[in-house]
Design a protein around this motif. Structure first.
Motif, PDB file in Angstrom:
ATOM      1  N   GLN A   7       0.832  -1.207   0.000  1.00 39.30           N
ATOM      2  CA  GLN A   7       0.000   0.000   0.000  1.00 39.30           C
ATOM      3  C   GLN A   7       0.869   1.260   0.000  1.00 39.30           C
ATOM      4  N   VAL A   8       1.844   1.298   0.894  1.00 40.38           N
ATOM      5  CA  VAL A   8       2.748   2.449   0.978  1.00 40.38           C
ATOM      6  C   VAL A   8       3.653   2.499  -0.253  1.00 40.38           C
ATOM      7  N   LYS A   9       4.097   1.355  -0.712  1.00 41.21           N
ATOM      8  CA  LYS A   9       4.981   1.302  -1.878  1.00 41.21           C
ATOM      9  C   LYS A   9       4.309   1.871  -3.115  1.00 41.21           C
ATOM     10  N   ARG A  10       3.057   1.498  -3.344  1.00 40.14           N
ATOM     11  CA  ARG A  10       2.346   1.968  -4.540  1.00 40.14           C
ATOM     12  C   ARG A  10       2.242   3.500  -4.538  1.00 40.14           C
ATOM     13  N   ARG A  11       1.898   4.074  -3.405  1.00 40.05           N
ATOM     14  CA  ARG A  11       1.763   5.532  -3.348  1.00 40.05           C
ATOM     15  C   ARG A  11       3.138   6.202  -3.475  1.00 40.05           C
ATOM     16  N   THR A  12       4.161   5.583  -2.881  1.00 39.83           N
ATOM     17  CA  THR A  12       5.501   6.146  -2.951  1.00 39.83           C
ATOM     18  C   THR A  12       6.038   6.132  -4.379  1.00 39.83           C
ATOM     19  N   GLU A  13       5.722   5.086  -5.141  1.00 41.22           N
ATOM     20  CA  GLU A  13       6.176   5.002  -6.522  1.00 41.22           C
ATOM     21  C   GLU A  13       5.587   6.124  -7.374  1.00 41.22           C
ATOM     22  N   VAL A  14       4.410   6.576  -7.004  1.00 45.34           N
ATOM     23  CA  VAL A  14       3.749   7.645  -7.754  1.00 45.34           C
ATOM     24  C   VAL A  14       4.238   9.022  -7.310  1.00 45.34           C
ATOM     25  N   PHE A  15       4.325   9.242  -6.002  1.00 41.60           N
ATOM     26  CA  PHE A  15       4.582  10.585  -5.481  1.00 41.60           C
ATOM     27  C   PHE A  15       5.972  10.789  -4.886  1.00 41.60           C
ATOM     28  N   GLY A  16       6.632   9.723  -4.460  1.00 40.72           N
ATOM     29  CA  GLY A  16       7.890   9.869  -3.753  1.00 40.72           C
ATOM     30  C   GLY A  16       7.658   9.970  -2.256  1.00 40.72           C
ATOM     31  N   VAL A  17       8.689   9.674  -1.473  1.00 40.19           N
ATOM     32  CA  VAL A  17       8.556   9.636  -0.011  1.00 40.19           C
ATOM     33  C   VAL A  17       8.126  10.986   0.558  1.00 40.19           C
ATOM     34  N   ARG A  18       8.810  12.042   0.175  1.00 44.48           N
ATOM     35  CA  ARG A  18       8.540  13.358   0.753  1.00 44.48           C
ATOM     36  C   ARG A  18       7.106  13.800   0.515  1.00 44.48           C
ATOM     37  N   LYS A  19       6.626  13.642  -0.707  1.00 47.17           N
ATOM     38  CA  LYS A  19       5.268  14.092  -1.013  1.00 47.17           C
ATOM     39  C   LYS A  19       4.216  13.217  -0.337  1.00 47.17           C
ATOM     40  N   VAL A  20       4.531  11.947  -0.152  1.00 49.52           N
ATOM     41  CA  VAL A  20       3.595  11.085   0.574  1.00 49.52           C
ATOM     42  C   VAL A  20       3.451  11.575   2.008  1.00 49.52           C
ATOM     43  N   LEU A  21       4.560  11.865   2.643  1.00 45.70           N
ATOM     44  CA  LEU A  21       4.523  12.334   4.030  1.00 45.70           C
ATOM     45  C   LEU A  21       3.868  13.704   4.137  1.00 45.70           C
ATOM     46  N   GLU A  22       4.179  14.585   3.198  1.00 45.68           N
ATOM     47  CA  GLU A  22       3.550  15.913   3.210  1.00 45.68           C
ATOM     48  C   GLU A  22       2.048  15.800   3.016  1.00 45.68           C
ATOM     49  N   GLY A  23       1.628  14.879   2.152  1.00 45.19           N
ATOM     50  CA  GLY A  23       0.202  14.676   1.924  1.00 45.19           C
ATOM     51  C   GLY A  23      -0.504  14.177   3.173  1.00 45.19           C
ATOM     52  N   LEU A  24       0.142  13.269   3.898  1.00 46.32           N
ATOM     53  CA  LEU A  24      -0.441  12.777   5.147  1.00 46.32           C
ATOM     54  C   LEU A  24      -0.558  13.892   6.174  1.00 46.32           C
ATOM     55  N   GLU A  25       0.459  14.735   6.253  1.00 44.75           N
ATOM     56  CA  GLU A  25       0.418  15.845   7.206  1.00 44.75           C
ATOM     57  C   GLU A  25      -0.723  16.808   6.894  1.00 44.75           C
ATOM     58  N   ARG A  26      -0.974  17.030   5.618  1.00 40.28           N
ATOM     59  CA  ARG A  26      -2.099  17.896   5.239  1.00 40.28           C
ATOM     60  C   ARG A  26      -3.436  17.285   5.651  1.00 40.28           C
ATOM     61  N   GLN A  27      -3.458  15.972   5.775  1.00 45.27           N
ATOM     62  CA  GLN A  27      -4.684  15.283   6.187  1.00 45.27           C
ATOM     63  C   GLN A  27      -4.787  15.177   7.709  1.00 45.27           C
ATOM     64  N   GLY A  28      -3.821  15.754   8.413  1.00 49.23           N
ATOM     65  CA  GLY A  28      -3.894  15.743   9.860  1.00 49.23           C
ATOM     66  C   GLY A  28      -3.021  14.716  10.552  1.00 49.23           C
ATOM     67  N   TRP A  29      -2.208  13.985   9.780  1.00 44.32           N
ATOM     68  CA  TRP A  29      -1.302  13.009  10.373  1.00 44.32           C
ATOM     69  C   TRP A  29      -0.135  13.723  11.057  1.00 44.32           C
ATOM     70  N   LYS A  30       0.369  13.105  12.115  1.00 44.00           N
ATOM     71  CA  LYS A  30       1.581  13.568  12.776  1.00 44.00           C
ATOM     72  C   LYS A  30       2.689  12.582  12.423  1.00 44.00           C
ATOM     73  N   ILE A  31       3.783  13.071  11.820  1.00 40.37           N
ATOM     74  CA  ILE A  31       4.851  12.209  11.358  1.00 40.37           C
ATOM     75  C   ILE A  31       6.002  12.215  12.365  1.00 40.37           C
ATOM     76  N   PHE A  32       6.536  11.016  12.654  1.00 37.94           N
ATOM     77  CA  PHE A  32       7.635  10.867  13.605  1.00 37.94           C
ATOM     78  C   PHE A  32       8.798  10.137  12.917  1.00 37.94           C
ATOM     79  N   TYR A  33       9.970  10.732  13.028  1.00 36.07           N
ATOM     80  CA  TYR A  33      11.174  10.124  12.464  1.00 36.07           C
ATOM     81  C   TYR A  33      11.950   9.427  13.578  1.00 36.07           C
TER      82      TYR A  33
END
Length: 212
Positions: free
Chosen positions: A109-135
């Motif tokens: 699931q994560v791989k398919r979205r990453t192949e389309v948008f890349g890691v950074r844009k996937v994480l930025e998209g989640l943050e716009r949806q209200g996700w909190k990202i932790f490294y």
């Protein structure tokens, strides 16, 4: 004399045509090597991110389908236009080019979205949806807002089961982080001794047919 010259002409013509005649056989040998090779099994993470997870070298089947040949009067060559082919054939080390570490998708699931948008844009998209990202040193995690659709691998902990935790959202692992990954050698771009022997027999049959 004419019969000898005709035979010589036919033999010469058959020799010139051998690469084109034998190339499909060589291509099938390489495909068989790729499909039936006794390769090191995929890791658990690789299995989770691939369509044919349990089978090394296969995911979408695009690399297998891309194998082709070119032939001229002197030789034929088997190859593919896939840039990753040398890596999966020869093995090697993959390192991050721009980031500090590689970010490896946790599942398909994560791989398919990453192949389309890349890691950074996937994480930025989640943050716009209200996700909190932790490294974290070995992972990138996300806390989904309440009611968000599952994405990644849910972390099953006792905290997630509490009412207070549920009100804050659920944690998911999104990516595994690593400084590098080692790709094992899984050689398929070759012809075995048995395959070469069979090819020689095919060439002999072709030349004998030309002399008759």
């Amino acid at each position: 004399m004419k019969g000898f010259l005709d035979a010589l002409h036919n033999t010469s013509k058959a020799i010139d045509g051998l690469p084109e005649t034998l190339a499909p056989f060589g291509l099938q040998c390489v495909r068989d090597n790729m499909k039936h090779g006794n390769f090191k099994p995929n890791s658990t993470l690789t299995k989770n991110t691939k369509n044919a997870g349990a089978k090394p070298l296969f995911d979408t089947g695009e690399t297998y389908a891309s194998l082709t040949y070119q032939a001229d009067a002197h030789e034929y060559r088997i190859g593919t236009n896939k840039a990753h082919a040398p890596l999966i054939n020869d093995g090697g080390i993959v390192k991050a080019k721009k980031a500090q570490k590689l970010a490896i998708p946790i599942n398909k699931q994560v791989k398919r979205r990453t192949e389309v948008f890349g890691v950074r844009k996937v994480l930025e998209g989640l943050e716009r949806q209200g996700w909190k990202i932790f490294y974290r040193p070995k992972s990138i995690m996300g806390r989904a807002p309440v009611g968000a659709k599952a994405f990644g691998q849910r972390i099953k902990t006792s905290a997630n089961k509490s009412n207070k935790a549920q009100q804050k959202g659920v944690f998911y692992v999104l990516y595994i982080r690593a400084k590098q990954i080692k790709v094992p050698k899984r050689e398929f771009m070759y012809m075995s001794d048995e395959q070469q022997k069979e090819q020689s027999q095919l060439a002999e049959e072709q030349l004998k047919a030309a002399i008759k």
